[in-house]
Design a protein around this motif. Structure first.
Motif, mmCIF file in Angstrom:
data_model
loop_
_atom_site.group_PDB
_atom_site.id
_atom_site.type_symbol
_atom_site.label_atom_id
_atom_site.label_comp_id
_atom_site.label_asym_id
_atom_site.label_seq_id
_atom_site.Cartn_x
_atom_site.Cartn_y
_atom_site.Cartn_z
ATOM 1 N N GLY A 109 0.811 -1.212 0.000
ATOM 2 C CA GLY A 109 0.000 0.000 0.000
ATOM 3 C C GLY A 109 0.843 1.261 0.000
ATOM 4 N N VAL A 156 -4.511 -2.970 1.720
ATOM 5 C CA VAL A 156 -3.686 -2.251 0.753
ATOM 6 C C VAL A 156 -4.379 -0.967 0.297
ATOM 7 C CG1 VAL A 156 -2.644 -2.351 -1.553
ATOM 8 C CG2 VAL A 156 -2.513 -4.330 -0.027
ATOM 9 N N THR A 196 -4.119 1.536 3.170
ATOM 10 C CA THR A 196 -2.744 2.014 3.366
ATOM 11 C C THR A 196 -2.311 2.940 2.230
ATOM 12 O OG1 THR A 196 -2.227 -0.065 4.489
ATOM 13 C CG2 THR A 196 -0.364 1.300 3.832
ATOM 14 N N SER A 197 -2.824 2.701 1.041
ATOM 15 C CA SER A 197 -2.448 3.530 -0.115
ATOM 16 C C SER A 197 -3.129 4.895 -0.096
ATOM 17 C CB SER A 197 -2.800 2.814 -1.423
ATOM 18 O OG SER A 197 -4.194 2.899 -1.695
ATOM 19 N N THR A 207 -4.847 3.385 -4.978
ATOM 20 C CA THR A 207 -5.178 2.239 -5.820
ATOM 21 C C THR A 207 -6.214 2.597 -6.884
ATOM 22 O OG1 THR A 207 -6.751 1.549 -4.105
ATOM 23 C CG2 THR A 207 -4.604 0.446 -4.140
#
Length: 246
Positions: free
Chosen positions: A112, A140, A143-144, A148
């Protein structure tokens, strides 16, 4: 526990999901399941889906206590693209390709963080392997910080076949190793570039390293001679942007 909206359970639903080429991150099967479970496992492995045995408590949690019949498929929350989509994106922007190849990143927080930084630095796309690596799941995505939604990610069966394809497209492959004698800022990143980031514990696989055009190192003077994968990726991505914006 996985986000329940990304879970398919029950033998027939899972079989249909596999047949329909649904993007499945991992298949969990009961240690004691019988019947047609062997057929389901074979179908999954034929499609390079990771299969893991699990106890009843794990399957119950994944299926939220519903009748899973000994099998649960955890599906991707993300729609992956193809390598050609990434290259077409770079071409449409009239920019030299700038890609990341993640060779076995297994920590979802690292993945991420890498995606978040890649979006900030204008990476055209990321390539990850189907097996023995983290895929894009709800952790992910979180966290990104939403990156994404904007970064193209291709999932491939074999990283080295992907490298061969990129080389055929005129893209230079740069990997990193503490054994290299060349500092990372000495490579020419104004070329069409794909940077390889190795796994957290073992770095790049031996064959992947052999297939790189350049091997560089990030110089360190401290007692710990390695960096977190997302930090190493950030440093190398920054250097690409620095050189290209001179």
């Amino acid at each position: 526990m996985e986000d329940s909206k990304n879970v398919i359970f029950g033998r027939n639903p899972v079989v249909e999901a596999i047949k329909g080429n649904r993007e499945i991150e991992k298949l969990y099967v009961s240690k004691t399941a019988g019947g047609n479970i062997a057929k389901i496992i074979k179908m999954a492995r034929d499609r390079n889906i990771i299969v893991s045995t699990a106890d009843s408590n794990t399957l119950d949690k994944l299926s939220d206590g519903k009748n899973h019949q000994g099998v649960v498929a955890v599906c991707s929350v993300y729609k992956y693209c193809e390598i050609d989509d990434i290259l077409s994106f770079a071409k449409a922007k009239n920019e030299k390709p700038f890609l990341l190849l993640l060779d076995g990143i297994t920590d979802t927080h690292n993945l991420g963080a890498i995606i978040r930084t890649a979006e900030a630095f204008g990476v055209h796309g990321i390539i990850i392997p189907r097996r023995r690596a983290a895929g894009v799941n709800s952790t992910v995505v979180k966290t990104s910080a939403g990156a994404t939604e904007y970064v193209k990610i291709a999932k491939v069966s074999n990283i080295n076949i992907a490298i061969k394809k990129l080389k055929e497209e005129g893209i230079w492959i740069v990997g990193s190793s503490i054994d290299s004698k060349t500092d990372f800022d000495k490579a020419d990143y104004t070329l069409p570039i794909a940077i390889v980031i190795g796994s957290e514990g073992e770095g790049m696989a031996e064959l992947t390293q052999k297939n790189c055009d350049f091997i560089v190192k990030i110089p360190m003077t401290g007692r710990i001679n390695s960096l977190n994968a997302s930090v190493a990726a950030s440093l190398m991505m920054f250097e690409v942007v620095r050189q290209r914006n001179k």
